[in-house]
Design an enzyme around this catalytic site. Structure first.
Site, short mmCIF file in Angstrom:
data_model
loop_
_atom_site.label_atom_id
_atom_site.label_comp_id
_atom_site.label_asym_id
_atom_site.label_seq_id
_atom_site.Cartn_x
_atom_site.Cartn_y
_atom_site.Cartn_z
N ALA A 81 1.01 -1.08 0.05
CA ALA A 81 -0.01 -0.11 -0.07
C ALA A 81 0.98 1.46 0.03
CB ALA A 81 -1.11 -0.04 1.22
N GLN A 83 1.26 3.52 2.18
CA GLN A 83 2.02 3.59 3.47
C GLN A 83 2.44 2.23 3.81
OE1 GLN A 83 3.06 6.05 5.31
NE2 GLN A 83 2.16 7.51 3.84
N SER A 84 3.10 1.54 2.91
CA SER A 84 3.79 0.10 3.19
C SER A 84 5.03 0.52 3.88
CB SER A 84 4.04 -0.67 2.10
OG SER A 84 4.59 -1.63 2.35
N ASN A 85 4.93 -0.30 5.03
CA ASN A 85 6.36 -0.48 6.04
C ASN A 85 7.27 -1.18 5.32
OD1 ASN A 85 5.54 1.21 8.41
ND2 ASN A 85 4.01 -0.37 8.47
N ALA A 87 7.33 -1.79 2.05
CA ALA A 87 8.23 -1.24 0.98
C ALA A 87 9.36 -0.09 1.56
CB ALA A 87 7.30 -0.15 0.35
#
Ligand SMILES: Cc1ncc(COP(=O)(O)O)c(C=O)c1O
Length: 338
Positions: A81, A83-85, A87
């Site tokens: 997403a 706000q992917s941690n 990524a």
């Protein structure tokens, strides 16, 4: 009972790179226990793994990027997403190993990058934002990208959403062994671990770890978005892969996978009032920060289960803090009041 040495050796033989500061601290939370009139609670601080502001993904990436390296890959692609941690931490880990990273994110492009998205860019990732909710569309973009990179003579390595496959989850089998030693040093018999669960890698690794020694510890996943059936199916699939990878002599049983989806609220990424309360309560009892997407909902879950009498003062519970705090700044509006 001790974990079988043969299976621990099998885990130790998997290639691994060093990305996380381990062991992470195990911190007792007496003021939270008192506030809840509940179980003894410890917080396993995987928000302090050290890589790129910390979080659970560092453990998974140690095994995943070792595979990429062993296969001679030079570009890491992953999805998540906006706000992917995962990524953010993949971008940083790739840089640390001298690899290029491309993160394919689904969601609305914000007017100004904040939180994890801002960090993806600082950590040098090439960011592609795709406006879709459909995983097939996203995976189609990844497949095209992979083909293009191969045509250009590059060697891409694709990490699935959340870093959740048997290699990523191996990081959480290892993490269970780490917690087990910490609990043994304290002389405390653990009853349950509660944590945020979504793509299933964390829960699969912890579940498999607890089974290695037939410890009787329950692993309770609190969904941050998907329905309980979806998370359970993901966990069962990854545990089945892990069983093969580590040559384990058993099969997972669906009834053993405990997932609650009662704390999701409207949907993934939208904090509930209980999640915002949980963030404030932990901040104001223990001085520990949760995040509004995963760990805030997981803590709301733990609080809900205490209120239902599922955990009482007779129990010893670990809340596994999986990180995610950069998203606090992308949800500043929701956290202003209260
Ligand atoms: C902070 C945080 N907690 C928990 C999770 C969920 O873990 P899993 O995807 O292994 O289920 C994630 C996944 O991205 C995460 O970023």
């Amino acid at each position: 009972m001790s974990p079988s040495e043969e299976h621990v050796a099998q885990l130790d033989r998997l290639p691994r790179v060093n990305l996380a500061q381990l062991p992470t601290p195990l911190e007792e939370a007496p003021r939270l226990s008192e506030y809840l009139r509940g179980p003894r609670i410890w917080i396993k601080r995987d928000d302090l793994t050290g890589l790129a502001l910390g979080g659970s993904k560092a453990r998974k990436l140690e095994f995943l990027l070792a595979q990429a390296r062993a296969q001679g890959c030079d570009v890491i692609i992953t999805v998540g997403a906006v706000q992917s941690n995962h990524a953010r931490m993949t971008a940083a880990a790739a840089q640390k190993l001298g690899l290029r990273s491309i993160v394919v994110l689904n969601g609305e492009p914000p007017p100004q990058a904040q939180g994890n998205l801002l960090l993806d860019r600082i950590f040098g990732a090439e960011v592609r934002i795709i406006q879709t909710d459909d995983d097939y569309v996203l995976m189609g973009v990844v497949a095209d990208l992979e083909r293009q990179l191969r045509r250009d003579g590059r060697k891409p390595y694709v990490i699935p959403r959340g870093g959740s496959n048997a290699y990523g989850a191996s990081g959480y089998v290892q993490a269970w062994l780490e917690l087990r030693s910490q609990m043994m040093a304290l002389g405390v018999r653990l009853d349950a671990i509660v944590h945020a669960s979504t793509s299933g890698g964390t829960q699969s690794g912890l579940y498999t770890g607890t089974k290695l020694a037939d410890s009787g510890v329950q692993v309770v996943g609190i969904s941050a978005g998907p329905r309980k059936e979806v998370v359970t199916t993901r966990v069962l699939g990854i545990v089945t892969e892990l069983v093969e990878l580590l040559h384990l002599p058993w099969r997972p049983h669906p009834d053993d996978v405990i997932v609650y989806d009662d704390y999701v609220g409207e949907r993934y990424g939208v904090p509930t009032p209980a999640c915002l309360d949980a963030i404030r309560i932990l901040a104001r009892t223990e001085g520990i920060l949760l995040d509004p997407v995963y760990t805030g909902k997981a803590m709301a879950g733990l609080m809900g289960l205490v209120a239902q009498g599922r955990f009482t003062s007779a129990h010893n519970v670990v809340f596994w803090h999986t990180g995610g705090q950069p998203a606090v700044f992308a949800h500043a509006g929701a956290l202003q009041e209260g």
